[in-house]
Design a protein around this motif. Structure first.
Motif, PDB file in Angstrom:
ATOM      1  N   GLY A 248     -10.403  -6.548  -8.693  1.00  0.00           N
ATOM      2  CA  GLY A 248      -9.120  -6.611  -8.002  1.00  0.00           C
ATOM      3  C   GLY A 248      -8.128  -5.690  -8.688  1.00  0.00           C
ATOM      4  N   ILE A 249      -7.438  -4.859  -7.915  1.00  0.00           N
ATOM      5  CA  ILE A 249      -6.495  -3.887  -8.476  1.00  0.00           C
ATOM      6  C   ILE A 249      -5.189  -3.964  -7.703  1.00  0.00           C
ATOM      7  CG2 ILE A 249      -6.040  -1.451  -8.923  1.00  0.00           C
ATOM      8  CD1 ILE A 249      -9.039  -0.975  -8.975  1.00  0.00           C
ATOM      9  N   THR A 250      -4.099  -4.220  -8.405  1.00  0.00           N
ATOM     10  CA  THR A 250      -2.790  -4.191  -7.757  1.00  0.00           C
ATOM     11  C   THR A 250      -1.785  -3.583  -8.719  1.00  0.00           C
ATOM     12  OG1 THR A 250      -1.064  -5.492  -6.677  1.00  0.00           O
ATOM     13  CG2 THR A 250      -2.293  -6.618  -8.429  1.00  0.00           C
TER      14      THR A 250
ATOM     15  N   VAL B 217      -2.268 -12.424  -8.904  1.00  0.00           N
ATOM     16  CA  VAL B 217      -2.711 -11.810  -7.649  1.00  0.00           C
ATOM     17  C   VAL B 217      -3.943 -10.932  -7.888  1.00  0.00           C
ATOM     18  CG1 VAL B 217      -2.065 -10.167  -5.828  1.00  0.00           C
ATOM     19  CG2 VAL B 217      -0.470 -11.978  -6.518  1.00  0.00           C
ATOM     20  N   ALA B 218      -3.937 -10.165  -8.980  1.00  0.00           N
ATOM     21  CA  ALA B 218      -5.110  -9.331  -9.282  1.00  0.00           C
ATOM     22  C   ALA B 218      -6.356 -10.204  -9.465  1.00  0.00           C
ATOM     23  CB  ALA B 218      -4.862  -8.493 -10.544  1.00  0.00           C
TER      24      ALA B 218
ATOM     25  N   VAL C  28      -0.083  -1.470 -13.584  1.00  0.00           N
ATOM     26  CA  VAL C  28      -1.219  -1.884 -12.746  1.00  0.00           C
ATOM     27  C   VAL C  28      -1.987  -3.004 -13.439  1.00  0.00           C
ATOM     28  CG1 VAL C  28      -2.673  -0.018 -13.654  1.00  0.00           C
ATOM     29  CG2 VAL C  28      -3.288  -1.094 -11.489  1.00  0.00           C
ATOM     30  N   PHE C  29      -2.421  -3.987 -12.642  1.00  0.00           N
ATOM     31  CA  PHE C  29      -3.261  -5.082 -13.125  1.00  0.00           C
ATOM     32  C   PHE C  29      -4.671  -4.872 -12.588  1.00  0.00           C
ATOM     33  CE2 PHE C  29       1.041  -6.659 -13.236  1.00  0.00           C
ATOM     34  CZ  PHE C  29       1.099  -7.381 -14.418  1.00  0.00           C
ATOM     35  N   ILE C  30      -5.636  -4.924 -13.498  1.00  0.00           N
ATOM     36  CA  ILE C  30      -7.040  -4.722 -13.127  1.00  0.00           C
ATOM     37  C   ILE C  30      -7.807  -5.980 -13.528  1.00  0.00           C
ATOM     38  CG2 ILE C  30      -9.111  -3.321 -13.463  1.00  0.00           C
ATOM     39  CD1 ILE C  30      -7.268  -1.019 -14.319  1.00  0.00           C
TER      40      ILE C  30
ATOM     41  N   VAL D 120     -21.285  -5.282  -6.348  1.00  0.00           N
ATOM     42  CA  VAL D 120     -19.858  -5.413  -6.653  1.00  0.00           C
ATOM     43  C   VAL D 120     -19.053  -5.247  -5.367  1.00  0.00           C
ATOM     44  CG1 VAL D 120     -19.599  -2.938  -7.219  1.00  0.00           C
ATOM     45  CG2 VAL D 120     -17.958  -4.609  -8.113  1.00  0.00           C
ATOM     46  N   ALA D 121     -18.046  -6.089  -5.210  1.00  0.00           N
ATOM     47  CA  ALA D 121     -17.101  -5.959  -4.092  1.00  0.00           C
ATOM     48  C   ALA D 121     -15.728  -5.652  -4.663  1.00  0.00           C
ATOM     49  CB  ALA D 121     -17.062  -7.243  -3.275  1.00  0.00           C
ATOM     50  N   LEU D 122     -14.910  -4.975  -3.868  1.00  0.00           N
ATOM     51  CA  LEU D 122     -13.616  -4.498  -4.355  1.00  0.00           C
ATOM     52  C   LEU D 122     -12.473  -5.010  -3.503  1.00  0.00           C
ATOM     53  CD1 LEU D 122     -14.534  -0.693  -4.651  1.00  0.00           C
ATOM     54  CD2 LEU D 122     -14.780  -2.440  -6.430  1.00  0.00           C
ATOM     55  N   ALA D 123     -11.367  -5.326  -4.146  1.00  0.00           N
ATOM     56  CA  ALA D 123     -10.106  -5.524  -3.431  1.00  0.00           C
ATOM     57  C   ALA D 123      -9.091  -4.590  -4.073  1.00  0.00           C
ATOM     58  CB  ALA D 123      -9.650  -6.978  -3.522  1.00  0.00           C
TER      59      ALA D 123
END
Lengths: 411, 411
Positions: free
Chosen positions: A349-351, A330-331, A368-370, A272-275
């Motif tokens: 993606g978390i913003t 964007v998320a 927050v958008f996940i 898993v990769a994260l932004a």
């Protein structure tokens, strides 16, 4: 068997040091079928006398920590000897052990250190392999004037106390109470249900049986559901518990959510990769707290600035302009960008808006958008609201993101 | 003023949770000139009754935590009302607040939750901004039958308790005991010196004066050096303290290292980007815990995999092959790559071996390279050894990296 703990130390009451002894004793004693009925913290000095006398009246076993050292505020040994009416004598073996220990470390033997070698009549010495002051054990006594419990005086520093407790105290307690371990303990780690919901689903039913002790411990977006009772009863009700908790059950025992997620990823050979934007690296931090995380976690991008969202994980700048940095498109782009940039199987993606500043009427603090992306699958994204302080916001958001991935891995 | 703390919760005695309330109360109360005389932990349930009655006899202020929630093991409110002979009534404002809170988070209101809205006669409600159960304050009373101290019932979860204590309890205590703070308190936050070194540089000298209480609290690579005494004395010795601690002094008071670093960056209009390997996002997490971090922190790259070190921050793959991922050239390239990739003024690169696996004879577990790049300056890199557990390794490494940046910003 009533067990009490008396922790002495002014630093505990001033808040210089967090008392970790109690939790450690509790965990060590439970497998023996023993539980602590009460714990007390008192400052160094004369208050210890009153605390000892009160505890003598209430308990069968008393564990006392601290106040055995060489300085003037260390008086637990002396006060105990005085209350019990025991004379103190110097123990040559202890003096020799202290001298040898100091010599090995290049320190001088000072006259005040002899106090640590004083042993009250009738006490058993518990050797200290990791410090100078030995522990002391006084078997229970009963006279017309005073009945005393089994009394253990133990050093305050955890690295001295813990081995002494395991090596010397537990064997004595086991011999005193060989049949105590009739009860077992089971803990269920639950995510995505509040404690009221856990109670409603299963806790009330089990509490009504009358033969199980039911307890709850709630933390941000997780609950430890605790059952204590005979092993056969616990085995018998376990299927009910599993059915009631369903996929909200993260682990039996104390496995954390991140440990479970890393374990599932390893088992499936996935990465898993994260932004992360608003969680600022906390999700990466949680994953990398688990030994072996490097096998499943190639990359995290902490894309705090908008330009970095574009540069690092390829979020189109015009989407940020059109929808705002805190938005579903964007998320989604962050999750997919992290996945493809790092060549991972999953991308998160978390913003959002951690606060305290930055909220608007449409997107208040806590929004927050996940997004969760998976190779070959449609990306899913949810909007959450965690209007709280900055630290708890990070807790709740990363908890939700990890649980999203856990559920996907279990599907 | 005698203050006692009564912590309730079976999980504390079983060792599922470490009690952090006591230390936190101790630190918050001290600046008011108040100290805790005794603390007791009791299990959920009937034992609380006896604990309350005993404490009523001994103290002027009693802080009780836990047992206010919605589940069956939460009975502190009810037992207190019974002892004090106060009827309970449902408070419509609390019900509405609970309903609104649950609605915001998408949870259902359950009938059992109404218990949390029950208020005993004569009690003041302490609103809970971070949970459902409010706190309760009972002013001291004295009748022929029972004298009670100022009694506070507070929720168990720290994120609910702490703001409530700061916002609602401390003002009441301050009003009750305006003259208590005859002594002043000063704390110096020190990085890069052990507590013995602080003692040697300044602590012993000040302790010998006899009119100051000197204390130390050590955490991984930081020490809080504490002085208690009359304000004029503290003012008089402050120049000595500042001279002795030099640039090891991070802040007067409780400012954390990351707060100080973010403050310095903001004041100078500078930014920092990070490339973290072994610290796994923890440094980004620490920086982004500070409100306003977004002004100074554009980007963090958690480059766990080697390929990501090359892709995200441009570390030449042949350097990794030649020197290893944990090496000075790689740390330097990470710092410079983060800086240029994010367009920042400073770049920090961290690569090391957190353990427990991965160590070699040449680079054992705990080895870490920390590089600091600055636009227009030579990059500096040091090799450190922090052979410890994984969590403490992250603490020590990020502490060292932040302090490096702090010293550069102060130069």
């Amino acid at each position: 068997v009533t067990i009490e703990v008396l922790n002495t130390g002014t630093e505990l009451l001033l808040g210089q040091v967090v008392n970790t002894h109690l939790a450690w004793f509790g965990r060590e004693l439970f497998p023996l079928g023993l539980r602590i009925a009460r714990q007390t913290t008192l400052p160094d000095g004369a208050a210890i006398r009153q605390g000892l006398l009160e505890a003598f009246d209430r308990c069968d076993v008393l564990l006392v920590t601290g106040g055995l050292g060489p300085t003037t505020d260390d008086i637990t040994r002396e006060i105990t000897a005085e209350i019990l009416g025991r004379r103190l004598h110097e123990d040559a073996t202890i003096v020799a052990a202290i001298e040898a220990r100091l010599a090995r470390r290049g320190f001088a033997f000072r006259p005040r250190m002899r106090r640590q070698a004083m042993v009250p009549e009738g006490a058993t010495v518990l050797p200290n392999g990791n410090g100078t002051a030995p522990g002391l054990y006084f078997p229970a006594t009963s006279t017309a004037a005073l009945a005393t419990p089994h009394l253990f005086l133990l050093p305050g520093p955890p690295r001295e106390l813990r081995p002494m407790f395991a090596d010397a105290v537990l064997p004595i307690l086991r011999a005193l109470h060989p049949a105590a371990a009739a009860q077992d303990f089971r803990s269920y780690h639950v995510v995505g249900l509040g404690e009221s919901a856990v109670e409603e689903r299963i806790g009330l039913t089990l509490a009504e049986r009358g033969d199980l002790e039911v307890g709850y411990c709630a933390r941000p977006n997780e609950v430890d559901f605790r059952l204590i009772g005979p092993r056969e009863t616990l085995d018998a009700v376990e299927p009910l518990v599993l059915a009631a908790l369903g996929d909200h059950l993260v682990s039996r025992g104390n496995g954390t959510l991140e440990e479970v997620v890393v374990g599932l990823l390893r088992a499936q050979g996935k990465t898993v990769a994260l932004a992360e934007s608003c969680t600022g690296g906390f999700l990466a931090h949680r994953l990398t707290n688990v030994p072996g995380a490097s096998e499943v976690f190639p990359a995290g991008y902490v894309t705090y600035a908008n330009a970095v969202k574009t540069d690092a994980v390829g979020v189109p700048a015009e989407w940020i302009a059109a929808h705002g940095a805190v938005s579903e498109p964007v998320a989604r782009a962050m999750a997919e960008g992290a996945l493809s940039r790092a060549g991972a199987d999953f991308g998160i993606g978390i913003t959002g808006i951690a606060g305290p500043g930055g909220g608007t009427a449409e997107k208040p603090v806590g929004t927050v958008f996940i997004a969760l992306a998976e190779r070959g699958q449609d990306t899913v994204c949810t909007r959450e609201a965690f209007p709280t302080d900055r630290a708890t916001f990070k807790d709740l958001t990363t908890q939700a993101a990890l649980d999203r991935l856990r559920l996907r891995l279990m599907a």
